[in-house]
Design a protein around this motif. Structure first.
Motif, PDB file in Angstrom:
ATOM      1  N   ARG A  51       0.843  -1.205   0.000  1.00  0.00           N
ATOM      2  CA  ARG A  51       0.000   0.000   0.000  1.00  0.00           C
ATOM      3  C   ARG A  51       0.873   1.249   0.000  1.00  0.00           C
ATOM      4  N   GLN A  52       1.980   1.170   0.712  1.00  0.00           N
ATOM      5  CA  GLN A  52       2.875   2.327   0.836  1.00  0.00           C
ATOM      6  C   GLN A  52       3.796   2.471  -0.378  1.00  0.00           C
ATOM      7  N   TYR A  53       4.306   1.347  -0.849  1.00  0.00           N
ATOM      8  CA  TYR A  53       5.250   1.331  -1.971  1.00  0.00           C
ATOM      9  C   TYR A  53       4.816   0.229  -2.923  1.00  0.00           C
ATOM     10  N   PRO A  54       4.071   0.589  -3.966  1.00  0.00           N
ATOM     11  CA  PRO A  54       3.525  -0.427  -4.870  1.00  0.00           C
ATOM     12  C   PRO A  54       4.584  -1.292  -5.573  1.00  0.00           C
ATOM     13  N   SER A  55       5.820  -0.789  -5.647  1.00  0.00           N
ATOM     14  CA  SER A  55       6.872  -1.585  -6.278  1.00  0.00           C
ATOM     15  C   SER A  55       8.201  -1.304  -5.583  1.00  0.00           C
ATOM     16  N   LYS A  56       9.150  -2.193  -5.796  1.00  0.00           N
ATOM     17  CA  LYS A  56      10.484  -1.972  -5.242  1.00  0.00           C
ATOM     18  C   LYS A  56      11.110  -0.729  -5.862  1.00  0.00           C
ATOM     19  N   ASP A  57      10.822  -0.470  -7.134  1.00  0.00           N
ATOM     20  CA  ASP A  57      11.353   0.732  -7.773  1.00  0.00           C
ATOM     21  C   ASP A  57      10.882   1.996  -7.058  1.00  0.00           C
ATOM     22  N   ASP A  58       9.606   2.024  -6.658  1.00  0.00           N
ATOM     23  CA  ASP A  58       9.096   3.187  -5.915  1.00  0.00           C
ATOM     24  C   ASP A  58       9.879   3.368  -4.621  1.00  0.00           C
ATOM     25  N   LEU A  59      10.163   2.263  -3.950  1.00  0.00           N
ATOM     26  CA  LEU A  59      10.908   2.322  -2.696  1.00  0.00           C
ATOM     27  C   LEU A  59      12.358   2.749  -2.937  1.00  0.00           C
ATOM     28  N   ILE A  60      12.962   2.283  -3.991  1.00  0.00           N
ATOM     29  CA  ILE A  60      14.343   2.667  -4.306  1.00  0.00           C
ATOM     30  C   ILE A  60      14.422   4.173  -4.545  1.00  0.00           C
ATOM     31  N   HIS A  61      13.489   4.717  -5.290  1.00  0.00           N
ATOM     32  CA  HIS A  61      13.483   6.163  -5.548  1.00  0.00           C
ATOM     33  C   HIS A  61      13.280   6.937  -4.247  1.00  0.00           C
ATOM     34  N   ALA A  62      12.365   6.456  -3.395  1.00  0.00           N
ATOM     35  CA  ALA A  62      12.133   7.110  -2.104  1.00  0.00           C
ATOM     36  C   ALA A  62      13.388   7.040  -1.232  1.00  0.00           C
ATOM     37  N   TYR A  63      14.058   5.894  -1.249  1.00  0.00           N
ATOM     38  CA  TYR A  63      15.309   5.717  -0.501  1.00  0.00           C
ATOM     39  C   TYR A  63      16.350   6.730  -0.948  1.00  0.00           C
ATOM     40  N   LEU A  64      16.526   6.871  -2.239  1.00  0.00           N
ATOM     41  CA  LEU A  64      17.534   7.803  -2.736  1.00  0.00           C
ATOM     42  C   LEU A  64      17.168   9.247  -2.402  1.00  0.00           C
ATOM     43  N   ASP A  65      15.893   9.591  -2.481  1.00  0.00           N
ATOM     44  CA  ASP A  65      15.466  10.940  -2.088  1.00  0.00           C
ATOM     45  C   ASP A  65      15.734  11.182  -0.603  1.00  0.00           C
ATOM     46  N   TYR A  66      15.377  10.202   0.217  1.00  0.00           N
ATOM     47  CA  TYR A  66      15.590  10.283   1.663  1.00  0.00           C
ATOM     48  C   TYR A  66      17.078  10.400   1.982  1.00  0.00           C
ATOM     49  N   ARG A  67      17.868   9.573   1.360  1.00  0.00           N
ATOM     50  CA  ARG A  67      19.312   9.594   1.580  1.00  0.00           C
ATOM     51  C   ARG A  67      19.898  10.938   1.166  1.00  0.00           C
ATOM     52  N   HIS A  68      19.435  11.459   0.043  1.00  0.00           N
ATOM     53  CA  HIS A  68      19.944  12.743  -0.442  1.00  0.00           C
ATOM     54  C   HIS A  68      19.690  13.851   0.578  1.00  0.00           C
ATOM     55  N   VAL A  69      18.472  13.954   1.039  1.00  0.00           N
ATOM     56  CA  VAL A  69      18.121  15.025   1.979  1.00  0.00           C
ATOM     57  C   VAL A  69      18.994  14.923   3.231  1.00  0.00           C
ATOM     58  N   ARG A  70      19.127  13.730   3.766  1.00  0.00           N
ATOM     59  CA  ARG A  70      19.912  13.530   4.979  1.00  0.00           C
ATOM     60  C   ARG A  70      21.397  13.790   4.737  1.00  0.00           C
ATOM     61  N   TRP A  71      21.936  13.236   3.638  1.00  0.00           N
ATOM     62  CA  TRP A  71      23.374  13.355   3.405  1.00  0.00           C
ATOM     63  C   TRP A  71      23.766  14.791   3.077  1.00  0.00           C
ATOM     64  N   ILE A  72      23.018  15.454   2.213  1.00  0.00           N
ATOM     65  CA  ILE A  72      23.415  16.803   1.805  1.00  0.00           C
ATOM     66  C   ILE A  72      23.296  17.769   2.985  1.00  0.00           C
ATOM     67  N   HIS A  73      22.307  17.553   3.849  1.00  0.00           N
ATOM     68  CA  HIS A  73      22.191  18.376   5.060  1.00  0.00           C
ATOM     69  C   HIS A  73      23.424  18.151   5.942  1.00  0.00           C
ATOM     70  N   TRP A  74      23.765  16.883   6.163  1.00  0.00           N
ATOM     71  CA  TRP A  74      24.949  16.572   6.964  1.00  0.00           C
ATOM     72  C   TRP A  74      26.200  17.196   6.335  1.00  0.00           C
ATOM     73  N   PHE A  75      26.354  17.052   5.038  1.00  0.00           N
ATOM     74  CA  PHE A  75      27.538  17.542   4.331  1.00  0.00           C
ATOM     75  C   PHE A  75      27.683  19.051   4.491  1.00  0.00           C
ATOM     76  N   ARG A  76      26.618  19.776   4.216  1.00  0.00           N
ATOM     77  CA  ARG A  76      26.673  21.242   4.313  1.00  0.00           C
ATOM     78  C   ARG A  76      26.916  21.692   5.764  1.00  0.00           C
ATOM     79  N   THR A  77      26.216  21.082   6.693  1.00  0.00           N
ATOM     80  CA  THR A  77      26.350  21.443   8.105  1.00  0.00           C
ATOM     81  C   THR A  77      27.758  21.159   8.612  1.00  0.00           C
ATOM     82  N   THR A  78      28.292  20.012   8.248  1.00  0.00           N
ATOM     83  CA  THR A  78      29.634  19.645   8.703  1.00  0.00           C
ATOM     84  C   THR A  78      30.691  20.526   8.058  1.00  0.00           C
ATOM     85  N   LEU A  79      30.538  20.814   6.775  1.00  0.00           N
ATOM     86  CA  LEU A  79      31.470  21.746   6.124  1.00  0.00           C
ATOM     87  C   LEU A  79      31.455  23.100   6.835  1.00  0.00           C
TER      88      LEU A  79
END
Length: 191
Positions: A51-79
């Protein structure tokens, strides 16, 4: 990168699935991680998962979006924190990466890994990876003195950073990787 996930009891099923997928995809790889493992780790029913993620591809895209937001925030803040200590931009960037590379859960760049695993099978992943790398390059560009070659220098530094990520992931000695990176990028930050 310091993950800050909500406790499972406080998270919605969608968020629990995403956090479980994030941790498993990054640790074990996207292809090696099956849906059943994500369902088990997120403690949801199979029907809830789909119901939340109709396919693994949908989840992979969500994972990459989630990872991006977290990583880029960490990167900028740490820099920013490294620069605030008075370090040169090149040293701040190297110190930021050293912090990430030294983590027990470091498995390289989630975006480079996903591109290598799935890029030809899903062109949308390549677009997500390019956007992530563009944002990383933009963060680096803010550290370079303004001038006609600023964007080109930022791209060169980003390319060197990606190489350092891969070398750290391959298990090369971190002092050697970081010293080589500093040697490559220092001229790009000269005024």
């Amino acid at each position: 990168m310091n993950p800050t996930h909500d406790s499972p009891a406080q998270s919605s099923p969608r968020d629990r699935i995403l956090v479980a997928a994030h941790d498993l995809f990054y640790r074990d790889g996207v292809r090696a991680t099956g849906i059943d493992k994500i369902i088990e780790q997120s403690k949801v029913a199979k029907v809830t998962f789909y119901r939340q993620y109709p396919s693994k591809d949908d989840l992979i895209h969500a994972y990459l979006d989630y990872r991006h937001v977290r990583w880029i925030h960490w990167f900028r803040t740490t820099l920013d924190a490294q620069i605030a200590t008075g370090q040169s931009p090149a040293d701040a960037l190297v110190a930021t990466l050293a912090q990430w590379f030294s983590r027990d859960d470091f498995r390289g760049c989630a975006f480079l890994n996903s591109s290598a695993e799935l890029g030809t099978a899903d062109p949308q992943i390549l677009e997500i990876v390019r956007e992530h790398k563009d944002d990383m390059t933009s963060a680096i560009e803010t550290l370079i003195a303004p001038g006609a070659a600023r964007a080109a220098k930022a791209r060169a530094v980003a390319l060197a950073v990606d190489g350092a990520i891969v070398h750290a992931q391959m298990g090369h000695p971190l002092p050697l990787v970081l010293d080589s990176l500093r040697t490559l990028i220092s001229p790009m930050f000269a005024k």
